[in-house]
Design an enzyme around this catalytic site. Structure first.
Site, PDB file in Angstrom:
ATOM      1  CE  LYS A  35      -0.581   0.496   5.380  1.00 48.43           C
ATOM      2  NZ  LYS A  35      -1.397  -0.190   6.273  1.00 48.43           N
ATOM      3  NE  ARG A 136      -7.813   0.086  10.404  1.00 47.89           N
ATOM      4  CZ  ARG A 136      -7.117   0.220  10.227  1.00 47.89           C
ATOM      5  NH1 ARG A 136      -5.698   1.081  10.127  1.00 47.89           N
ATOM      6  NH2 ARG A 136      -6.086  -1.000   9.936  1.00 47.89           N
ATOM      7  CE1 TYR A 265       8.752  32.479   2.808  1.00 52.25           C
ATOM      8  CE2 TYR A 265       9.633  30.268   3.301  1.00 52.25           C
ATOM      9  CZ  TYR A 265       8.590  31.446   2.216  1.00 52.25           C
ATOM     10  OH  TYR A 265       8.897  31.325   1.037  1.00 52.25           O
ATOM     11  CG  MET A 314       6.159  23.368  -1.543  1.00 52.43           C
ATOM     12  SD  MET A 314       5.155  24.243  -2.551  1.00 52.43           S
ATOM     13  CE  MET A 314       3.673  24.436  -0.850  1.00 52.43           C
TER      14      MET A 314
END
Length: 389
Positions: A35, A136, A265, A314
């Protein structure tokens, strides 16, 4: 050119799978879990290694993942492709026609799948999920009506129950034992009614090496096949598992910073007394490098550990390469692999190892190696994306 590369050893993946099969001793099937794009390593490159390594079944979470694996194997899979999550109603027709093994946990969806199978004169292969405490998915083992629902599903035409399974919460040994008992009791009650439960399975990677007594007919290893040893599982300690991947990039810019100059930043990092040598790496959180490693992450340049400085962006991040005075544009940067281990990276990001791999982005080139030779590449942004070398 791709800004970063994940080199993947197919030999290591095959070896890990064979180690698990040897550990099981031949009486228990292996559902190799692929998966989340084979845990981020790339389905087209890894699927063949799982087959070569001896997988009896391949497990995924979504119908689309099963389709991708089938395509990567040339349109036919030599082993069953098992969708361990629930399909949306609209996906059942696709799963049926593709021949996938489907998970069910309700009569309503079972009835829909049965009617689709009758219309097409096909047999739907299914495993029934039982909730033994994970809360679940699944028919709740503690509710008497779950036995009635299961029996009703078993009577539907053109529907073959090939297995019954559950999932351990892995809270502790006592709770896991309770779950296993609930599961086996539930299956025993069905069998006393003359209802076949098919292949029974409850263990994932951790359960497989922590509880040999719970192996039943099949286990579902995932992370361990990718070289990640489960914690608190002494039986795995002596397994020579190999982590199959190394993630690298290359420096694109180097700048000398004077004392007090800021990086990225918010200037959350400033150069100390004496200044610093800052190197920019074209990898950011969009590529899967966790932003939470800002000011905490480490990379390796020329055998020297260098800290990540400033906020991770990013598309880029900056490292303090002051300890590598000769650093220059084009130098290799190891983000994960021989020196920067997967556990170190995960713990620094306050997450688990699976998430680190699963978050690897499409801009990372996957390159596959066998017997010391690069044999194929997976470049998601190219067409075609997968190619032999």
């Amino acid at each position: 050119m791709y800004s970063s590369v994940l080199d993947v050893s197919l030999d290591s993946i095959e070896k890990n799978l064979r180690l698990i099969k040897d550990f099981l001793g031949g009486n228990t099937k292996v559902c190799a879990v692929m998966k989340s794009d084979a845990y981020g390593l790339g389905v087209p490159g890894v699927a063949g290694a799982m087959i070569s390594g001896g997988a009896d079944v391949i497990g995924v979470a979504r119908c689309q993942e099963a389709r991708e694996i089938k395509r990567s194997l040339g349109g036919e899979s030599p082993v069953p492709l098992f969708i361990m999550g629930l399909c949306a109603d609209g996906e059942l027709e696709v799963a049926l026609e593709e021949g996938f093994v489907v998970t069910l946990d309700s009569f309503a969806q079972a009835d829909l799948l049965s009617r689709l199978a009758v219309e097409r004169d096909l047999t739907a292969r299914v495993h029934i999920k039982i909730d033994t405490g994970f809360s679940r998915l699944g028919l709740k083992a503690s509710e008497p009506e779950s036995l009635e629902i299961y029996e009703s599903i078993s009577r539907l035409p053109h529907l073959s129950i090939q297995g019954t399974f559950s999932h351990l919460a892995l809270a502790d040994g006592v709770e896991d034992a309770r779950q296993f008992h609930r599961f086996t009791q539930f299956c025993n009650k069905l069998e006393q009614r003359g209802i076949s439960t098919g292949i029974k399975h409850i263990c994932d990677s951790i359960g497989t090496v922590r509880y040999p007594q719970y192996h039943l007919d099949m286990v579902r290893p995932g992370a361990i096949l990718y070289g990640m040893k489960p914690f608190r599982a002494p039986l795995a300690d002596d397994m020579p598992l190999e982590f199959p991947a190394r993630w690298t990039s290359r420096i694109i810019h180097v700048t000398r910073l004077e004392e007090g100059e800021g990086v990225s930043y918010d200037y959350s990092w400033r150069a100390p007394a004496g200044g610093a040598l800052a190197a920019t790496v074209p990898v950011g959180y969009s590529d899967g490098y966790p932003r939470s490693l800002s000011q905490k992450g480490k990379v390796c340049i020329g055998g020297v550990i260098c800290p990540v400085i400033g906020l991770i962006c990013m598309d880029q991040m900056v490292v303090d390469a002051s300890a590598v005075p000769s650093v220059k544009r084009g130098d290799e940067v190891e983000l994960l692999g021989d020196t920067i281990g997967i556990l170190e990276l995960a713990e620094g990001a306050s997450t688990n190892r699976n998430e680190v791999l699963a978050r690897l982005g499409r801009r990372v080139l996957r390159r596959y190696w066998k017997k010391g030779k690069a044999v194929s590449e997976l470049a998601y942004l190219d067409e075609p994306s997968f190619r032999e070398i």
